[in-house]
Design a protein around this motif. Structure first.
Motif, PDB file in Angstrom:
ATOM      1  N   PHE A  47      39.685 -26.359   4.416  1.00 34.74           N
ATOM      2  CA  PHE A  47      39.948 -24.925   4.268  1.00 34.74           C
ATOM      3  C   PHE A  47      40.884 -24.673   3.086  1.00 34.74           C
ATOM      4  N   ILE A  48      41.924 -25.482   2.980  1.00 33.70           N
ATOM      5  CA  ILE A  48      42.881 -25.323   1.877  1.00 33.70           C
ATOM      6  C   ILE A  48      42.200 -25.565   0.530  1.00 33.70           C
ATOM      7  N   SER A  49      41.269 -26.516   0.480  1.00 34.76           N
ATOM      8  CA  SER A  49      40.587 -26.820  -0.785  1.00 34.76           C
ATOM      9  C   SER A  49      39.726 -25.670  -1.271  1.00 34.76           C
ATOM     10  N   GLY A  50      39.447 -24.710  -0.377  1.00 35.00           N
ATOM     11  CA  GLY A  50      38.692 -23.537  -0.794  1.00 35.00           C
ATOM     12  C   GLY A  50      39.476 -22.623  -1.717  1.00 35.00           C
ATOM     13  N   PHE A  51      40.795 -22.824  -1.789  1.00 32.62           N
ATOM     14  CA  PHE A  51      41.651 -22.044  -2.694  1.00 32.62           C
ATOM     15  C   PHE A  51      41.940 -22.893  -3.933  1.00 32.62           C
ATOM     16  N   GLN A  52      41.412 -22.497  -5.046  1.00 27.92           N
ATOM     17  CA  GLN A  52      41.547 -23.300  -6.260  1.00 27.92           C
ATOM     18  C   GLN A  52      43.001 -23.577  -6.615  1.00 27.92           C
ATOM     19  N   SER A  53      43.880 -22.621  -6.337  1.00 25.55           N
ATOM     20  CA  SER A  53      45.288 -22.776  -6.710  1.00 25.55           C
ATOM     21  C   SER A  53      45.991 -23.883  -5.933  1.00 25.55           C
ATOM     22  N   PHE A  54      45.411 -24.292  -4.790  1.00 27.10           N
ATOM     23  CA  PHE A  54      46.053 -25.323  -3.978  1.00 27.10           C
ATOM     24  C   PHE A  54      45.401 -26.703  -4.126  1.00 27.10           C
ATOM     25  N   ARG A  55      44.295 -26.774  -4.850  1.00 26.00           N
ATOM     26  CA  ARG A  55      43.590 -28.065  -4.966  1.00 26.00           C
ATOM     27  C   ARG A  55      44.442 -29.107  -5.673  1.00 26.00           C
ATOM     28  N   GLY A  56      45.171 -28.655  -6.685  1.00 27.54           N
ATOM     29  CA  GLY A  56      46.010 -29.594  -7.437  1.00 27.54           C
ATOM     30  C   GLY A  56      47.052 -30.248  -6.550  1.00 27.54           C
ATOM     31  N   VAL A  57      47.607 -29.477  -5.587  1.00 22.98           N
ATOM     32  CA  VAL A  57      48.610 -30.026  -4.669  1.00 22.98           C
ATOM     33  C   VAL A  57      47.996 -31.149  -3.842  1.00 22.98           C
ATOM     34  N   LEU A  58      46.797 -30.921  -3.325  1.00 26.61           N
ATOM     35  CA  LEU A  58      46.125 -31.931  -2.504  1.00 26.61           C
ATOM     36  C   LEU A  58      45.806 -33.185  -3.321  1.00 26.61           C
ATOM     37  N   VAL A  59      45.367 -32.976  -4.544  1.00 31.10           N
ATOM     38  CA  VAL A  59      45.025 -34.125  -5.395  1.00 31.10           C
ATOM     39  C   VAL A  59      46.270 -34.940  -5.727  1.00 31.10           C
ATOM     40  N   ARG A  60      47.376 -34.250  -5.991  1.00 28.36           N
ATOM     41  CA  ARG A  60      48.610 -34.955  -6.373  1.00 28.36           C
ATOM     42  C   ARG A  60      49.172 -35.824  -5.240  1.00 28.36           C
ATOM     43  N   VAL A  61      48.905 -35.451  -3.997  1.00 28.66           N
ATOM     44  CA  VAL A  61      49.396 -36.284  -2.887  1.00 28.66           C
ATOM     45  C   VAL A  61      48.396 -37.371  -2.524  1.00 28.66           C
ATOM     46  N   GLY A  62      47.329 -37.503  -3.335  1.00 29.05           N
ATOM     47  CA  GLY A  62      46.414 -38.634  -3.168  1.00 29.05           C
ATOM     48  C   GLY A  62      45.337 -38.444  -2.135  1.00 29.05           C
ATOM     49  N   ILE A  63      44.720 -37.257  -2.090  1.00 30.31           N
ATOM     50  CA  ILE A  63      43.745 -36.978  -1.037  1.00 30.31           C
ATOM     51  C   ILE A  63      42.376 -37.618  -1.271  1.00 30.31           C
ATOM     52  N   ILE A  64      42.018 -37.916  -2.526  1.00 27.57           N
ATOM     53  CA  ILE A  64      40.662 -38.390  -2.817  1.00 27.57           C
ATOM     54  C   ILE A  64      40.325 -39.677  -2.060  1.00 27.57           C
ATOM     55  N   SER A  65      41.219 -40.643  -2.126  1.00 24.54           N
ATOM     56  CA  SER A  65      40.949 -41.938  -1.487  1.00 24.54           C
ATOM     57  C   SER A  65      40.736 -41.815   0.023  1.00 24.54           C
ATOM     58  N   PRO A  66      41.618 -41.148   0.776  1.00 27.79           N
ATOM     59  CA  PRO A  66      41.365 -41.005   2.216  1.00 27.79           C
ATOM     60  C   PRO A  66      40.106 -40.207   2.521  1.00 27.79           C
ATOM     61  N   LEU A  67      39.749 -39.244   1.673  1.00 28.24           N
ATOM     62  CA  LEU A  67      38.504 -38.510   1.892  1.00 28.24           C
ATOM     63  C   LEU A  67      37.297 -39.429   1.789  1.00 28.24           C
ATOM     64  N   ILE A  68      37.328 -40.340   0.833  1.00 28.64           N
ATOM     65  CA  ILE A  68      36.238 -41.308   0.694  1.00 28.64           C
ATOM     66  C   ILE A  68      36.169 -42.206   1.927  1.00 28.64           C
ATOM     67  N   ARG A  69      37.318 -42.612   2.434  1.00 30.26           N
ATOM     68  CA  ARG A  69      37.334 -43.450   3.651  1.00 30.26           C
ATOM     69  C   ARG A  69      36.775 -42.685   4.846  1.00 30.26           C
ATOM     70  N   VAL A  70      37.091 -41.397   4.928  1.00 31.64           N
ATOM     71  CA  VAL A  70      36.536 -40.581   6.016  1.00 31.64           C
ATOM     72  C   VAL A  70      35.018 -40.517   5.890  1.00 31.64           C
ATOM     73  N   LEU A  71      34.512 -40.328   4.672  1.00 35.03           N
ATOM     74  CA  LEU A  71      33.066 -40.303   4.454  1.00 35.03           C
ATOM     75  C   LEU A  71      32.401 -41.581   4.930  1.00 35.03           C
ATOM     76  N   GLU A  72      33.099 -42.673   4.774  1.00 33.84           N
ATOM     77  CA  GLU A  72      32.512 -43.969   5.122  1.00 33.84           C
ATOM     78  C   GLU A  72      32.652 -44.281   6.616  1.00 33.84           C
ATOM     79  N   CYS A  73      33.793 -43.954   7.205  1.00 34.48           N
ATOM     80  CA  CYS A  73      34.091 -44.429   8.565  1.00 34.48           C
ATOM     81  C   CYS A  73      34.460 -43.332   9.561  1.00 34.48           C
ATOM     82  N   GLY A  74      34.595 -42.096   9.118  1.00 30.19           N
ATOM     83  CA  GLY A  74      35.059 -41.040  10.020  1.00 30.19           C
ATOM     84  C   GLY A  74      33.988 -40.562  10.982  1.00 30.19           C
TER      85      GLY A  74
END
Length: 572
Positions: free
Chosen positions: A221-248
């Motif tokens: 939901f937060i990623s739907g706001f472009q202004s907040f995407r940078g915050v999520l990326v800076r805390v390293g969200i990409i890697s755990p998202l990939i793990r969720v895609l694989e094993c979640g």
């Protein structure tokens, strides 16, 4: 304001009574801080720390900590810091401090101590030294609540995420999701509070499926706001998202895919997805027939974003994506069809070699199949099919025979006659392209019955459709054989003549209509029908208005063969 911290209280019980005292003291300090007019920046930075400390201590009230030495020691230090902070607040209000530099230094020291206390409490939580008793979530503030009340609520949720049981963590995440969906100000507050977003991202790797799903729901939901995407990326969200895609869980995977679809709109994030093995995992999802339709569709969309980076596109091709997506384009599910066709078009855009591979793998057949009127595909799917053919085939004449063999021309004619406006427009584009390929194509279209369908569209409401129909018809009647077919239908000439009425504003591009009529006047039977149409006066009016092509038509009609018939008609 006076804290009950007399010297004799140095040995105060730092269990429940001490905890209660600390909570009261912090609440008073927060209120007092708003009254301070000097060193505003310093106090503005101290206040959020007091708020976070307060919510942590309130959460501890409902925990069983017994004779926990670590917590008792920390509470004692917190009470001492609060006493110091209270004294500094008094001096600032009374302006009784000895010097600005010294006061700034003292405030920095207090601020540092508050950070230390918060960190210490987090360490105690992490070690599991507190057990949750009958903790109850605070009630969400009303829609008209102040920013401070909302911030207190988010801080309270954070404390539950830190020290709560699995069930309490889930409840806190559910409450947070409800809050942000009702009022996005809660997102802004969460972003401002240190560690809140970190906790959300960390919960993507949580073992409990329900906690993971709620965390994934929140970040999607937060990623739907472009202004907040940078915050999520800076805390390293990409890697755990990939793990969720694989094993979640299935639901977590969908939320993760939604996030990645948003993030990969930025090519820099596309590289991050690729470097964490995301491409292979996404292709695996698309290739697994047991996956949910929505998940496969989302994976297609993410991959579509990734092909915008040339190096990633080449890797995707090497992984066998083209035959896989041509196969998906034949899926019975329209959502998957649309997503896969969009992906193939993105792959082929500006790349002739990839276009040829898609054609070789059966891409054109899959696209034409979508346009079969006998099929039950929606207008949306047919629109994508038409666009796909335009993008994949219209740059190559070699594809024409293949399209005709698959029945594409019949499909176009059907949708010109009966299609929705959006599909009609795409069918018109296809018809116009076919006209431009060769004279033979024009003849085939004339024999197939395209011209009556195009004439009817000359009176269509959408201007664009009228314009395109006129352009296509103008191209077709250049062929003598088509002119003869055209005039065999009396209504064709009559409607064309009616539309040339100068007073009829909404009748399309008269230059194109006159061009069609000009071509027809080279046919004897056409000239006769023009004369007998009952609308010859429309041409005369245009000629009188100095329209050169209209004058030319009048001259042709005034040839010696028709001189007696049109005696008295205007001559140039």
């Amino acid at each position: 304001m006076n804290f009950n911290m007399a010297e004799e209280e140095s040995s105060v019980n730092t269990g429940k009574p001490g905890l209660k005292q600390a909570i009261e003291n912090i609440s008073s300090l927060i209120s007092l801080s708003y009254s301070i007019k000097v060193f505003a920046v310093k106090w503005k930075s101290i206040r959020p720390k007091l708020e976070e400390l307060l919510t942590n201590l309130i959460a501890i009230e409902n925990c069983d900590f017994g004779e926990n030495f670590s917590l008792s020691s920390t509470l004692e230090k917190i009470l001492t810091t609060l006493k110091d902070c209270d004294e500094l607040a008094r001096r600032c209000i009374d302006l009784s401090y000895s010097g600005k530099l010294l006061m700034k230094s003292d405030l920095d020291i207090v601020s540092s101590k508050l950070d230390s206390h918060i960190k210490r409490l987090s360490g105690i939580y992490a070690l599991g030294l507190l057990s949750n008793g009958s903790a109850i979530l605070a009630s969400r503030p009303s829609i008209s609540a102040s920013w401070n009340d909302m911030r207190f609520y988010v801080n309270d949720l954070l404390s539950r995420l830190k020290i709560g049981s699995v069930d309490m963590k889930k409840q806190a995440l559910v409450a947070f999701n409800e809050a942000i969906q009702e009022d996005d100000r809660y997102i802004k507050i969460a972003v401002q509070i240190d560690s809140f977003i970190n906790y959300l991202v960390n919960f993507l790797d949580f073992q409990d499926n329900e906690v993971q799903e709620e965390a994934a729901k929140a970040v999607s939901f937060i990623s739907g706001f472009q202004s907040f995407r940078g915050v999520l990326v800076r805390v390293g969200i990409i890697s755990p998202l990939i793990r969720v895609l694989e094993c979640g869980s299935d639901l977590s995977k969908e939320f993760a895919a939604v996030c990645l679809n948003k993030f990969t709109e930025n090519s820099e994030n596309a590289w991050s997805v690729s470097s964490h093995g995301g491409v292979s995992i996404l292709l695996k999802i698309c290739n697994n027939g047991d996956n949910a339709v929505e998940l496969v569709s989302l994976a297609c969309k993410v991959l579509k974003n990734l092909v915008g980076v040339e190096e990633i596109k080449r890797f995707i091709i090497e992984e066998g994506a083209i035959p896989l997506f041509v196969k998906l384009a034949r899926s019975k599910d329209e959502i998957i069809q649309i997503s896969s066709l969009d992906f193939l078009q993105a792959m082929a855009y500006g790349d002739e070699s990839i276009r040829e591979v898609i054609v070789k793998e059966g891409g054109i057949c899959a696209l034409v199949r979508v346009l079969d009127p006998k099929s039950s595909f929606s207008s949306k799917t047919r629109e994508v099919g038409f666009r796909g053919i335009v993008n994949l085939c219209f740059s190559s004449y070699d594809s024409l025979n293949m399209l005709i063999n698959y029945g594409f021309m019949d499909h176009i004619l059907y949708f010109l006659r009966y299609g929705d406006v959006s599909v009609q427009e795409l069918a018109l584009k296809a018809a116009f392209w076919l006209c431009a390929t060769s004279e033979e194509a024009k003849k085939v279209m004339g024999d197939a019955g395209f011209m009556p369908a195009l004439v009817k569209l000359l009176d269509s409401k959408p201007f664009k459709i009228r314009e395109m129909a006129a352009e296509t018809l103008s191209s077709m009647v250049i062929v003598p054989r088509n002119r003869k077919i055209f005039v065999q239908n009396d209504q064709n000439v009559g409607l064309l003549m009616q539309m040339l009425d100068p007073e009829k504003v909404n009748s399309g591009n008269k230059k194109l209509l006159i061009s069609i009529l000009m071509s027809l006047t080279s046919c004897n039977s056409a000239r006769k029908k023009i004369m007998n149409s009952g609308h010859l006066r429309n041409i005369e009016k245009l000629a009188e208005a100095e329209v050169s092509d209209a004058k030319m038509i009048i001259r042709r009609l005034s040839s010696s063969k028709f001189q007696n018939i049109i005696s008295g008609i205007w001559h140039s």
